[in-house]
Design a protein around this motif. Sequence first.
Motif, mmCIF file in Angstrom:
data_model
loop_
_atom_site.group_PDB
_atom_site.id
_atom_site.type_symbol
_atom_site.label_atom_id
_atom_site.label_comp_id
_atom_site.label_asym_id
_atom_site.label_seq_id
_atom_site.Cartn_x
_atom_site.Cartn_y
_atom_site.Cartn_z
ATOM 1 N N THR A 35 -58.379 -5.914 41.527
ATOM 2 C CA THR A 35 -57.032 -5.566 41.072
ATOM 3 C C THR A 35 -56.926 -4.041 40.981
ATOM 4 O OG1 THR A 35 -56.885 -7.606 39.772
ATOM 5 C CG2 THR A 35 -55.323 -5.843 39.246
ATOM 6 N N LYS A 36 -55.960 -3.470 41.702
ATOM 7 C CA LYS A 36 -55.799 -2.013 41.717
ATOM 8 C C LYS A 36 -54.778 -1.598 40.663
ATOM 9 C CE LYS A 36 -56.939 -1.761 46.631
ATOM 10 N NZ LYS A 36 -56.463 -1.378 47.982
ATOM 11 N N VAL A 37 -55.242 -0.767 39.729
ATOM 12 C CA VAL A 37 -54.438 -0.374 38.579
ATOM 13 C C VAL A 37 -54.102 1.115 38.660
ATOM 14 C CG1 VAL A 37 -54.308 -0.305 36.057
ATOM 15 C CG2 VAL A 37 -55.658 -2.095 37.199
ATOM 16 N N LEU A 38 -52.831 1.448 38.552
ATOM 17 C CA LEU A 38 -52.401 2.845 38.478
ATOM 18 C C LEU A 38 -52.169 3.199 37.011
ATOM 19 C CD1 LEU A 38 -51.457 5.512 39.750
ATOM 20 C CD2 LEU A 38 -49.153 4.521 39.888
ATOM 21 N N ILE A 39 -52.863 4.228 36.527
ATOM 22 C CA ILE A 39 -52.726 4.681 35.145
ATOM 23 C C ILE A 39 -51.982 6.013 35.142
ATOM 24 C CG2 ILE A 39 -53.943 5.316 33.028
ATOM 25 C CD1 ILE A 39 -56.284 3.598 34.037
ATOM 26 N N ILE A 40 -50.812 6.043 34.508
ATOM 27 C CA ILE A 40 -49.976 7.236 34.481
ATOM 28 C C ILE A 40 -49.975 7.816 33.074
ATOM 29 C CG2 ILE A 40 -47.683 8.187 34.959
ATOM 30 C CD1 ILE A 40 -47.141 5.633 36.609
ATOM 31 N N LYS B 171 -57.621 -1.520 21.615
ATOM 32 C CA LYS B 171 -58.952 -1.786 22.157
ATOM 33 C C LYS B 171 -58.854 -2.067 23.658
ATOM 34 C CE LYS B 171 -60.983 -3.667 17.911
ATOM 35 N NZ LYS B 171 -61.675 -4.831 17.290
ATOM 36 N N LEU B 172 -59.883 -1.666 24.390
ATOM 37 C CA LEU B 172 -59.892 -1.886 25.839
ATOM 38 C C LEU B 172 -59.779 -3.367 26.161
ATOM 39 C CD1 LEU B 172 -60.249 -0.643 28.693
ATOM 40 C CD2 LEU B 172 -62.694 -1.132 28.450
ATOM 41 N N SER B 173 -60.379 -4.221 25.329
ATOM 42 C CA SER B 173 -60.346 -5.667 25.588
ATOM 43 C C SER B 173 -58.912 -6.183 25.629
ATOM 44 C CB SER B 173 -61.143 -6.420 24.527
ATOM 45 O OG SER B 173 -60.634 -6.156 23.226
ATOM 46 N N LEU B 174 -58.021 -5.592 24.811
ATOM 47 C CA LEU B 174 -56.612 -6.007 24.817
ATOM 48 C C LEU B 174 -55.948 -5.601 26.122
ATOM 49 C CD1 LEU B 174 -54.089 -7.159 23.482
ATOM 50 C CD2 LEU B 174 -53.744 -4.938 22.374
ATOM 51 N N LEU B 175 -56.229 -4.398 26.594
ATOM 52 C CA LEU B 175 -55.654 -3.955 27.862
ATOM 53 C C LEU B 175 -56.126 -4.840 29.014
ATOM 54 C CD1 LEU B 175 -54.034 -2.005 29.609
ATOM 55 C CD2 LEU B 175 -56.038 -0.501 29.673
ATOM 56 N N ILE B 176 -57.402 -5.176 29.027
ATOM 57 C CA ILE B 176 -57.935 -6.028 30.091
ATOM 58 C C ILE B 176 -57.269 -7.399 30.066
ATOM 59 C CG2 ILE B 176 -60.003 -7.274 30.852
ATOM 60 C CD1 ILE B 176 -61.617 -4.802 30.133
ATOM 61 N N GLU B 177 -57.070 -7.931 28.865
ATOM 62 C CA GLU B 177 -56.378 -9.223 28.731
ATOM 63 C C GLU B 177 -54.968 -9.146 29.312
ATOM 64 O OE1 GLU B 177 -54.333 -11.664 25.094
ATOM 65 O OE2 GLU B 177 -56.308 -10.791 24.721
ATOM 66 N N ARG B 178 -54.254 -8.045 29.021
ATOM 67 C CA ARG B 178 -52.895 -7.874 29.536
ATOM 68 C C ARG B 178 -52.893 -7.672 31.051
ATOM 69 N NH1 ARG B 178 -49.511 -6.509 25.173
ATOM 70 N NH2 ARG B 178 -50.208 -7.903 23.501
ATOM 71 N N LEU B 179 -53.887 -6.967 31.574
ATOM 72 C CA LEU B 179 -53.984 -6.756 33.019
ATOM 73 C C LEU B 179 -54.173 -8.086 33.747
ATOM 74 C CD1 LEU B 179 -56.240 -3.564 33.148
ATOM 75 C CD2 LEU B 179 -53.847 -3.725 33.878
ATOM 76 N N ARG B 180 -55.035 -8.923 33.213
ATOM 77 C CA ARG B 180 -55.274 -10.229 33.839
ATOM 78 C C ARG B 180 -54.023 -11.100 33.790
ATOM 79 N NH1 ARG B 180 -61.253 -11.090 31.112
ATOM 80 N NH2 ARG B 180 -62.438 -9.967 32.708
ATOM 81 N N LYS B 181 -53.344 -11.072 32.647
ATOM 82 C CA LYS B 181 -52.119 -11.850 32.508
ATOM 83 C C LYS B 181 -51.048 -11.338 33.466
ATOM 84 C CE LYS B 181 -48.718 -13.378 29.099
ATOM 85 N NZ LYS B 181 -48.307 -13.312 27.670
ATOM 86 N N SER B 182 -50.929 -10.019 33.581
ATOM 87 C CA SER B 182 -49.934 -9.428 34.478
ATOM 88 C C SER B 182 -50.215 -9.781 35.929
ATOM 89 C CB SER B 182 -49.912 -7.899 34.313
ATOM 90 O OG SER B 182 -49.451 -7.535 33.036
#
Length: 231
Positions: free
Chosen positions: A9-14, A113-124
């Motif tokens: 999954t390619k993620v762009l962080i702005i 927490k990073l774990s929350l961001l990862i959870e949201r990335l997977r859901k997205s």
Amino acid sequence: LRQYRMTITKVLIIGEDTALRTSLEEQLQLHDEFVAVGSNSLKNSIQLIKKHRIDIIVCDDRLSEMTGGKIFGFLRQHSFKLPIIMLFDATVEPTLLEKFSGSRDSYITKPFKLSLLIERLRKSYRYKASDSCLEIGPYKFMPGSNILTHKNNQKTVRLTEKEAAILMHLHRCNGKVVLRETLLGEVWDYSADATTHTIETHVYRLRQKIEENPSCAKILVTERGGYRLKF
């Protein structure tokens, strides 16, 4: 058999906050399901989305170019319908958060927490994948609605959320074997109450729904240590 990871999954962080942006890039790169690309400018981001074929956008609301509400509107206009995760300060206006109610876009309030961001990335990513109709054996699969439709007789099969997630992860691996331990991580996120037996139980129930003869599976087949889909 070696463990096969899910599609990258390619993620762009702005963000203009260099410390936050680079920290997120570095931490996401430690998870081999992600590739992170950073940008300190909204305008530059549009070009990066095309160049790197970005899957998901993560954007800090602290940008000098425009305010939080306008940032989201700009990204939605130029992001080719990609999922957007906004990083808001705790003081964000509640009316702005209403834009994310029931949508595939989401937000996180800082600090997080990073774990929350990862959870949201997977859901997205699951939302993004749900825009496409997948073909699995004699079925068409609409992940967003958790429904399989038989291509010949139009009979529908309703799946649970976990059953749909299993099929989606196997489909993304293009017929390659996925180990039970990998599914445990991707579908259950290594939940303490989930074991490989949990996966076996869900696969058994899934076969009862989709296989003509569940005891002799031809769609969702067992391989040493895991499973794969036959197309």
